[in-house]
Motif scaffolding. Sequence first.
Motif, PDB file in Angstrom:
ATOM      1  N   GLY A  83       7.075 -43.735  23.085  1.00 33.20           N
ATOM      2  CA  GLY A  83       8.247 -44.055  22.270  1.00 33.20           C
ATOM      3  C   GLY A  83       7.851 -44.341  20.841  1.00 33.20           C
ATOM      4  N   ASP A  84       8.673 -45.097  20.154  1.00 31.08           N
ATOM      5  CA  ASP A  84       8.458 -45.479  18.755  1.00 31.08           C
ATOM      6  C   ASP A  84       7.239 -46.400  18.662  1.00 31.08           C
ATOM      7  N   GLU A 118       4.732 -53.965  22.465  1.00 32.50           N
ATOM      8  CA  GLU A 118       5.095 -54.203  23.867  1.00 32.50           C
ATOM      9  C   GLU A 118       3.859 -54.123  24.765  1.00 32.50           C
ATOM     10  N   ALA A 119       2.954 -53.191  24.483  1.00 30.72           N
ATOM     11  CA  ALA A 119       1.719 -53.094  25.272  1.00 30.72           C
ATOM     12  C   ALA A 119       0.876 -54.359  25.099  1.00 30.72           C
ATOM     13  N   ASP A 172       3.516 -37.786  16.672  1.00 32.35           N
ATOM     14  CA  ASP A 172       4.917 -38.061  16.330  1.00 32.35           C
ATOM     15  C   ASP A 172       5.139 -39.550  16.535  1.00 32.35           C
ATOM     16  N   PRO A 173       5.248 -40.325  15.453  1.00 34.89           N
ATOM     17  CA  PRO A 173       5.324 -41.787  15.600  1.00 34.89           C
ATOM     18  C   PRO A 173       6.571 -42.283  16.338  1.00 34.89           C
ATOM     19  N   TYR A 174       7.547 -41.424  16.525  1.00 32.17           N
ATOM     20  CA  TYR A 174       8.767 -41.835  17.226  1.00 32.17           C
ATOM     21  C   TYR A 174       8.740 -41.465  18.711  1.00 32.17           C
ATOM     22  N   GLN A 206       2.331 -42.268  22.352  1.00 22.89           N
ATOM     23  CA  GLN A 206       1.695 -43.120  23.349  1.00 22.89           C
ATOM     24  C   GLN A 206       0.280 -43.423  22.873  1.00 22.89           C
ATOM     25  N   VAL A 207      -0.162 -44.661  23.095  1.00 25.24           N
ATOM     26  CA  VAL A 207      -1.456 -45.147  22.620  1.00 25.24           C
ATOM     27  C   VAL A 207      -2.186 -45.818  23.770  1.00 25.24           C
TER      28      VAL A 207
END
Length: 134
Positions: free
Chosen positions: A82-83, A90-91, A121-123, A126-127
Motif C-alpha cells: 500500500g501507501d 504500521e509494520a 510505486d510509493p502508493y 511493500q517493504v
Amino acid sequence: MTEEGDIPRQWHKFMEQEILQTIPNKTSANIYALYSDYTGDRDGEYSFLVGALVTRDTAPPPGMIAKRVRGGRYAVVPSAAGDLTKVVPEAWQTIWKLEDEGKLKRAYQTDFEIYDQRAHDPYHAQVDIYVGLK
C-alpha cells in the motif's frame, strides 16, 4: 514518525536531491533505510540514514558516510502492500507489539528496511524490515 519528523525529512531530502544516483559502486538499485547506534531501546536515540548497499572498498564521497551492517540474526517483517507513508509505520507498530508480547527479542544494534522493486510505486509498495535479534 510524524510527517514533520526527522525521518520523513531525511527521506524527502534523499528523494528530492536524487541522492541515490550520486552513490558510487552500488550493488543494486535497492534503497536501504538503516537504524543504528541505539542508546537504549526504541524510546532512546538512534542514528538513521537512507542509502544503498555498495561494494566493500567504496569510499564515501564528500557529504556522505559509510556504515557497515553488523552480521547476526534478523527477523524479517514484511509490510503490507500500500501507501509507503502508512504501511511502513504500521509494520513498525507490528514489530513493537511483537516485542511487547515477548515474541521478538530485539538487539537494538542495527535494523534496516529494504526498498526493492516492490517499492517503486510509493502508493502500492511493500517493504521488508530486518530487525536485529539478541
